[in-house]
Motif scaffolding. Structure first.
Motif, PDB file in Angstrom:
ATOM      1  N   ALA A  88       3.171  12.434  -2.994  1.00  8.53           N
ATOM      2  CA  ALA A  88       4.241  11.622  -2.427  1.00  8.53           C
ATOM      3  C   ALA A  88       4.411  12.014  -0.963  1.00  8.53           C
ATOM      4  CB  ALA A  88       5.546  11.839  -3.178  1.00  8.53           C
ATOM      5  N   GLY A  89       5.123  11.204  -0.222  1.00  7.54           N
ATOM      6  CA  GLY A  89       5.386  11.519   1.171  1.00  7.54           C
ATOM      7  C   GLY A  89       6.516  10.662   1.698  1.00  7.54           C
ATOM      8  N   THR A  90       7.002  11.022   2.869  1.00  8.88           N
ATOM      9  CA  THR A  90       8.059  10.257   3.511  1.00  8.88           C
ATOM     10  C   THR A  90       7.660   9.993   4.953  1.00  8.88           C
ATOM     11  OG1 THR A  90       9.761  11.260   2.121  1.00  8.88           O
ATOM     12  CG2 THR A  90      10.509  10.208   4.148  1.00  8.88           C
ATOM     13  N   LEU A  91       7.773   8.746   5.356  1.00 11.38           N
ATOM     14  CA  LEU A  91       7.565   8.331   6.736  1.00 11.38           C
ATOM     15  C   LEU A  91       8.925   7.910   7.270  1.00 11.38           C
ATOM     16  CD1 LEU A  91       5.926   7.409   9.229  1.00 11.38           C
ATOM     17  CD2 LEU A  91       5.511   5.253   8.018  1.00 11.38           C
ATOM     18  N   THR A  92       9.377   8.555   8.320  1.00  9.10           N
ATOM     19  CA  THR A  92      10.677   8.233   8.915  1.00  9.10           C
ATOM     20  C   THR A  92      10.451   7.643  10.294  1.00  9.10           C
ATOM     21  OG1 THR A  92      11.652  10.103   7.728  1.00  9.10           O
ATOM     22  CG2 THR A  92      12.944   9.167   9.538  1.00  9.10           C
ATOM     23  N   ILE A  93      11.011   6.460  10.516  1.00 11.00           N
ATOM     24  CA  ILE A  93      10.859   5.762  11.791  1.00 11.00           C
ATOM     25  C   ILE A  93      12.237   5.613  12.425  1.00 11.00           C
ATOM     26  CG2 ILE A  93      10.045   3.668  12.933  1.00 11.00           C
ATOM     27  CD1 ILE A  93       8.195   3.261  10.490  1.00 11.00           C
ATOM     28  N   ILE A 114       1.609   3.812  11.586  1.00  6.38           N
ATOM     29  CA  ILE A 114       1.956   3.768  10.158  1.00  6.38           C
ATOM     30  C   ILE A 114       0.734   4.093   9.306  1.00  6.38           C
ATOM     31  CG2 ILE A 114       2.671   2.218   8.277  1.00  6.38           C
ATOM     32  CD1 ILE A 114       4.430   0.779  10.499  1.00  6.38           C
ATOM     33  N   VAL A 115      -0.410   3.491   9.628  1.00  6.65           N
ATOM     34  CA  VAL A 115      -1.643   3.747   8.863  1.00  6.65           C
ATOM     35  C   VAL A 115      -2.074   5.204   9.023  1.00  6.65           C
ATOM     36  CG1 VAL A 115      -4.099   3.179   8.683  1.00  6.65           C
ATOM     37  CG2 VAL A 115      -2.409   1.347   8.845  1.00  6.65           C
ATOM     38  N   ASN A 116      -1.946   5.752  10.228  1.00  4.79           N
ATOM     39  CA  ASN A 116      -2.294   7.162  10.428  1.00  4.79           C
ATOM     40  C   ASN A 116      -1.415   8.067   9.573  1.00  4.79           C
ATOM     41  OD1 ASN A 116      -4.287   6.529  12.252  1.00  4.79           O
ATOM     42  ND2 ASN A 116      -3.086   7.031  14.054  1.00  4.79           N
ATOM     43  N   ALA A 117      -0.117   7.798   9.532  1.00  2.00           N
ATOM     44  CA  ALA A 117       0.792   8.595   8.714  1.00  2.00           C
ATOM     45  C   ALA A 117       0.443   8.444   7.235  1.00  2.00           C
ATOM     46  CB  ALA A 117       2.242   8.167   8.968  1.00  2.00           C
ATOM     47  N   VAL A 142       0.835  -1.204   0.000  1.00  2.00           N
ATOM     48  CA  VAL A 142       0.000   0.000   0.000  1.00  2.00           C
ATOM     49  C   VAL A 142       0.869   1.254   0.000  1.00  2.00           C
ATOM     50  CG1 VAL A 142      -1.725   1.314   1.297  1.00  2.00           C
ATOM     51  CG2 VAL A 142      -1.929  -1.165   1.113  1.00  2.00           C
ATOM     52  N   LEU A 143       1.903   1.269   0.825  1.00  2.00           N
ATOM     53  CA  LEU A 143       2.788   2.438   0.888  1.00  2.00           C
ATOM     54  C   LEU A 143       3.432   2.710  -0.469  1.00  2.00           C
ATOM     55  CD1 LEU A 143       4.358   1.718   4.374  1.00  2.00           C
ATOM     56  CD2 LEU A 143       2.850   3.629   3.819  1.00  2.00           C
ATOM     57  N   LYS A 144       3.837   1.653  -1.161  1.00  2.00           N
ATOM     58  CA  LYS A 144       4.437   1.830  -2.500  1.00  2.00           C
ATOM     59  C   LYS A 144       3.425   2.356  -3.500  1.00  2.00           C
ATOM     60  CE  LYS A 144       8.157  -1.526  -2.241  1.00  2.00           C
ATOM     61  NZ  LYS A 144       8.684  -2.790  -2.733  1.00  2.00           N
ATOM     62  N   THR A 145       2.189   1.828  -3.457  1.00  2.00           N
ATOM     63  CA  THR A 145       1.197   2.227  -4.451  1.00  2.00           C
ATOM     64  C   THR A 145       0.757   3.678  -4.291  1.00  2.00           C
ATOM     65  OG1 THR A 145      -0.660   1.386  -3.131  1.00  2.00           O
ATOM     66  CG2 THR A 145       0.294  -0.109  -4.777  1.00  2.00           C
ATOM     67  N   ILE A 146       0.872   4.239  -3.105  1.00  2.00           N
ATOM     68  CA  ILE A 146       0.510   5.652  -2.935  1.00  2.00           C
ATOM     69  C   ILE A 146       1.745   6.537  -2.801  1.00  2.00           C
ATOM     70  CG2 ILE A 146      -1.822   5.235  -2.091  1.00  2.00           C
ATOM     71  CD1 ILE A 146      -0.861   5.655   0.730  1.00  2.00           C
ATOM     72  N   ASN A 147       2.883   5.987  -3.251  1.00  2.00           N
ATOM     73  CA  ASN A 147       4.122   6.743  -3.389  1.00  2.00           C
ATOM     74  C   ASN A 147       4.645   7.324  -2.077  1.00  2.00           C
ATOM     75  OD1 ASN A 147       6.214   7.465  -5.055  1.00  2.00           O
ATOM     76  ND2 ASN A 147       5.322   9.423  -5.620  1.00  2.00           N
ATOM     77  N   GLN A 159      -2.477   7.752   5.927  1.00  2.00           N
ATOM     78  CA  GLN A 159      -3.710   8.488   5.640  1.00  2.00           C
ATOM     79  C   GLN A 159      -3.458   9.990   5.586  1.00  2.00           C
ATOM     80  OE1 GLN A 159      -6.284   6.925   8.687  1.00  2.00           O
ATOM     81  NE2 GLN A 159      -6.885   5.176   7.441  1.00  2.00           N
ATOM     82  N   ALA A 160      -2.569  10.488   6.438  1.00  2.00           N
ATOM     83  CA  ALA A 160      -2.258  11.918   6.442  1.00  2.00           C
ATOM     84  C   ALA A 160      -1.558  12.343   5.152  1.00  2.00           C
ATOM     85  CB  ALA A 160      -1.384  12.264   7.648  1.00  2.00           C
ATOM     86  N   MET A 161      -0.760  11.449   4.586  1.00  2.00           N
ATOM     87  CA  MET A 161       0.009  11.788   3.377  1.00  2.00           C
ATOM     88  C   MET A 161      -0.696  11.383   2.096  1.00  2.00           C
ATOM     89  SD  MET A 161       3.921  10.948   4.502  1.00  2.00           S
ATOM     90  CE  MET A 161       3.606   9.303   5.096  1.00  2.00           C
TER      91      MET A 161
END
Length: 171
Positions: A129-134, A117-120, A84-89, A122-124
């Protein structure tokens, strides 16, 4: 039947519905009005998949404390959302500390990580595109940072959120 069993039995047909509707969306010869309906199916299926995943990871009635590798736990949780993360860039950056000590935690903490992760995501989702940093860091405790470049939490809602910390295993 237990939640985990229901979730596991629901996951296979749900994965099929989600996968086939996403494949149909990628077809060029599908009319736009059908694609609009397919997007509804994909979005609804994804919401149900998130609920199913949360149920399958639901904590047992009594917490179970086990020795846990936090880096590995986060990595395994990310694998649940990888497609899912890949498909929404959305690009995921993990800054794992190889020296992070094993911690005593309930493995059901995975449900918390998944929710973050799901909240991030949905926010992006509205951006292209977006970046999630953990970043898990060792302090006196283990500090977990999940940071996305979405629109952020409204200032009036910030006080509702607090930090999550796990104590490292005593040496």
């Amino acid at each position: 039947m237990r939640w985990r069993g229901v979730a596991m039995k629901s996951n296979n047909p749900l994965t099929g519905v989600l996968g086939f509707s996403q494949m149909m969306l990628e077809q060029e010869n599908v009319p736009e009005e059908i694609k609009a309906e397919l997007r509804l199916i994909v979005d609804g299926s994804q919401r149900v998949a998130d609920i199913v995943n949360a149920c399958s990871l639901r904590a047992p009635d009594k917490p179970v404390k086990t020795l846990t590798n936090i880096n590995e736990l986060i990595d395994n949780t990310l694998k649940l959302r990888e497609y899912v993360l890949k498909t929404i860039n959305i690009n995921v950056v993990t800054r794992f500390d190889p020296e992070l000590p094993w911690s005593v935690a309930d493995p059901a903490i995975t449900a918390v990580f998944l929710n973050l992760i799901v909240n991030a995501e949905q926010a992006m989702k509205t951006a292209t595109a977006g970046t999630l940093t953990i970043t898990p860091k060792r302090k006196v405790y283990i500090l977990m940072s999940f940071r996305d470049d979405g629109p952020g939490i409204k200032p009036e809602n910030l006080k509702r959120y607090s930090s999550l910390s796990l104590l490292p295993k005593a040496r």
